[in-house]
Design a protein around this motif. Structure first.
Motif, PDB file in Angstrom:
ATOM      1  N   GLY A 154      22.220 -10.344   5.998  1.00  0.00           N
ATOM      2  CA  GLY A 154      21.404 -11.756   5.737  1.00  0.00           C
ATOM      3  C   GLY A 154      20.422 -12.226   7.260  1.00  0.00           C
ATOM      4  N   ASP A 155      20.431 -10.914   7.946  1.00  0.00           N
ATOM      5  CA  ASP A 155      19.851 -11.310   9.405  1.00  0.00           C
ATOM      6  C   ASP A 155      18.831 -10.157   9.696  1.00  0.00           C
ATOM      7  N   SER A 156      18.222  -9.651   8.406  1.00  0.00           N
ATOM      8  CA  SER A 156      17.239  -8.606   8.671  1.00  0.00           C
ATOM      9  C   SER A 156      15.970  -9.063   7.925  1.00  0.00           C
ATOM     10  N   VAL A 157      15.012  -8.406   8.440  1.00  0.00           N
ATOM     11  CA  VAL A 157      13.453  -8.303   7.896  1.00  0.00           C
ATOM     12  C   VAL A 157      12.986  -7.070   7.459  1.00  0.00           C
ATOM     13  N   PHE A 158      12.079  -6.940   6.504  1.00  0.00           N
ATOM     14  CA  PHE A 158      11.479  -5.840   6.145  1.00  0.00           C
ATOM     15  C   PHE A 158      10.402  -5.667   7.163  1.00  0.00           C
ATOM     16  N   VAL A 159      10.131  -4.293   7.294  1.00  0.00           N
ATOM     17  CA  VAL A 159       9.073  -3.927   8.492  1.00  0.00           C
ATOM     18  C   VAL A 159       8.394  -2.578   7.653  1.00  0.00           C
ATOM     19  N   ILE A 162      13.666   2.420   4.147  1.00  0.00           N
ATOM     20  CA  ILE A 162      14.238   2.223   2.964  1.00  0.00           C
ATOM     21  C   ILE A 162      13.549   2.732   1.973  1.00  0.00           C
ATOM     22  N   ASP A 163      13.995   3.246   0.779  1.00  0.00           N
ATOM     23  CA  ASP A 163      13.483   3.873  -0.327  1.00  0.00           C
ATOM     24  C   ASP A 163      13.027   2.881  -1.132  1.00  0.00           C
ATOM     25  N   ARG A 164      11.729   2.700  -1.125  1.00  0.00           N
ATOM     26  CA  ARG A 164      10.984   1.424  -1.856  1.00  0.00           C
ATOM     27  C   ARG A 164      10.944   1.780  -3.266  1.00  0.00           C
ATOM     28  N   HIS A 165      11.064   3.120  -3.717  1.00  0.00           N
ATOM     29  CA  HIS A 165      10.918   3.318  -5.120  1.00  0.00           C
ATOM     30  C   HIS A 165      12.245   3.014  -5.763  1.00  0.00           C
ATOM     31  N   ALA A 166      13.476   3.370  -4.991  1.00  0.00           N
ATOM     32  CA  ALA A 166      14.683   2.960  -5.579  1.00  0.00           C
ATOM     33  C   ALA A 166      14.823   1.634  -5.738  1.00  0.00           C
ATOM     34  N   LEU A 167      14.479   0.920  -4.872  1.00  0.00           N
ATOM     35  CA  LEU A 167      14.389  -0.632  -4.816  1.00  0.00           C
ATOM     36  C   LEU A 167      13.673  -1.471  -6.000  1.00  0.00           C
ATOM     37  N   ALA A 168      12.425  -0.612  -6.138  1.00  0.00           N
ATOM     38  CA  ALA A 168      11.322  -1.005  -7.041  1.00  0.00           C
ATOM     39  C   ALA A 168      12.041  -1.067  -8.542  1.00  0.00           C
ATOM     40  N   ARG A 169      12.672   0.165  -8.649  1.00  0.00           N
ATOM     41  CA  ARG A 169      13.532   0.415  -9.919  1.00  0.00           C
ATOM     42  C   ARG A 169      14.676  -0.430 -10.163  1.00  0.00           C
ATOM     43  N   ARG A 170      15.463  -0.758  -9.425  1.00  0.00           N
ATOM     44  CA  ARG A 170      16.398  -1.682  -9.231  1.00  0.00           C
ATOM     45  C   ARG A 170      16.193  -3.249  -9.433  1.00  0.00           C
ATOM     46  N   PHE A 171      15.099  -3.664  -8.848  1.00  0.00           N
ATOM     47  CA  PHE A 171      14.902  -4.951  -8.612  1.00  0.00           C
ATOM     48  C   PHE A 171      13.638  -5.417  -9.512  1.00  0.00           C
ATOM     49  N   GLY A 172      12.656  -4.411  -9.889  1.00  0.00           N
ATOM     50  CA  GLY A 172      11.624  -4.997 -10.409  1.00  0.00           C
ATOM     51  C   GLY A 172      10.504  -4.417  -9.605  1.00  0.00           C
ATOM     52  N   ARG A 173       9.223  -4.061  -9.831  1.00  0.00           N
ATOM     53  CA  ARG A 173       7.963  -3.746  -9.269  1.00  0.00           C
ATOM     54  C   ARG A 173       7.299  -5.049  -8.742  1.00  0.00           C
ATOM     55  N   ASP A 174       7.303  -6.163  -9.324  1.00  0.00           N
ATOM     56  CA  ASP A 174       6.907  -7.430  -9.073  1.00  0.00           C
ATOM     57  C   ASP A 174       7.666  -8.417  -8.499  1.00  0.00           C
ATOM     58  N   ARG A 175       8.792  -7.824  -7.887  1.00  0.00           N
ATOM     59  CA  ARG A 175       9.569  -9.023  -7.095  1.00  0.00           C
ATOM     60  C   ARG A 175       9.187  -8.951  -5.791  1.00  0.00           C
ATOM     61  N   ALA A 182       0.805  -1.298  -0.114  1.00  0.00           N
ATOM     62  CA  ALA A 182       0.151  -0.174  -0.001  1.00  0.00           C
ATOM     63  C   ALA A 182       0.734   1.295   0.061  1.00  0.00           C
ATOM     64  N   SER A 183       0.504   2.349  -0.755  1.00  0.00           N
ATOM     65  CA  SER A 183       1.185   3.471  -0.876  1.00  0.00           C
ATOM     66  C   SER A 183       1.406   4.094   0.476  1.00  0.00           C
ATOM     67  N   TYR A 184       0.570   3.904   1.428  1.00  0.00           N
ATOM     68  CA  TYR A 184       0.588   4.845   2.665  1.00  0.00           C
ATOM     69  C   TYR A 184       1.545   4.060   3.842  1.00  0.00           C
ATOM     70  N   LEU A 185       2.374   3.084   3.313  1.00  0.00           N
ATOM     71  CA  LEU A 185       3.183   2.379   4.164  1.00  0.00           C
ATOM     72  C   LEU A 185       4.485   2.688   3.830  1.00  0.00           C
ATOM     73  N   GLN A 186       5.425   3.134   4.787  1.00  0.00           N
ATOM     74  CA  GLN A 186       6.707   3.337   4.870  1.00  0.00           C
ATOM     75  C   GLN A 186       7.433   1.897   4.849  1.00  0.00           C
ATOM     76  N   LEU A 187       8.380   1.646   3.956  1.00  0.00           N
ATOM     77  CA  LEU A 187       9.043   0.405   4.228  1.00  0.00           C
ATOM     78  C   LEU A 187      10.228   0.657   4.765  1.00  0.00           C
ATOM     79  N   GLY A 188      10.758  -0.286   5.786  1.00  0.00           N
ATOM     80  CA  GLY A 188      11.938  -0.279   6.416  1.00  0.00           C
ATOM     81  C   GLY A 188      12.753  -1.663   6.529  1.00  0.00           C
ATOM     82  N   GLY A 189      13.774  -1.432   7.220  1.00  0.00           N
ATOM     83  CA  GLY A 189      14.528  -2.782   7.342  1.00  0.00           C
ATOM     84  C   GLY A 189      14.831  -2.885   8.989  1.00  0.00           C
ATOM     85  N   LYS A 190      14.702  -4.193   9.544  1.00  0.00           N
ATOM     86  CA  LYS A 190      15.042  -4.627  10.872  1.00  0.00           C
ATOM     87  C   LYS A 190      15.917  -5.435  11.186  1.00  0.00           C
TER      88      LYS A 190
END
Length: 85
Positions: free
Chosen positions: A74-79, A43-56, A25-33
């Motif tokens: 390798g010991d982090s999760v998305f929040v 985390i800048d979700r738009h930069a990651l989407a451009r780099r890895f693809g929006r459907d990844r 959802a567009s109202y959610l801020q993506l982060g890493g924990k």
């Protein structure tokens, strides 16, 4: 007074559903924990989407996350958190 951001693990929020940049959802801020030191950073979700693809699937990118506090990879999760309105 600044309000404290409440971060939720993406997996627990979606109940195991496979999230992508398009389905997040567009109202959610993506982060890493980091699971080791509990450091959380937005985390800048738009930069990651451009780099890895929006459907990844986001779960496939978690092993690539690196903590900026303890340098552990390798010991982090998305929040996610709701953006202020």
């Amino acid at each position: 007074m600044q309000q404290k951001t409440e971060w939720l693990e993406l997996e627990s929020l979606l109940g195991g559903a496979c999230a992508t940049f398009d389905t997040l959802a567009s109202y959610l801020q993506l982060g890493g924990k980091c699971k080791t030191c509990r450091h959380i950073v937005p985390i800048d979700r738009h930069a990651l989407a451009r780099r890895f693809g929006r459907d990844r699937p986001l779960a496939g990118l978690e092993p690539k996350l690196k903590c900026t506090a303890c340098d552990r990879r390798g010991d982090s999760v998305f929040v996610v958190a709701k953006l202020p309105r």
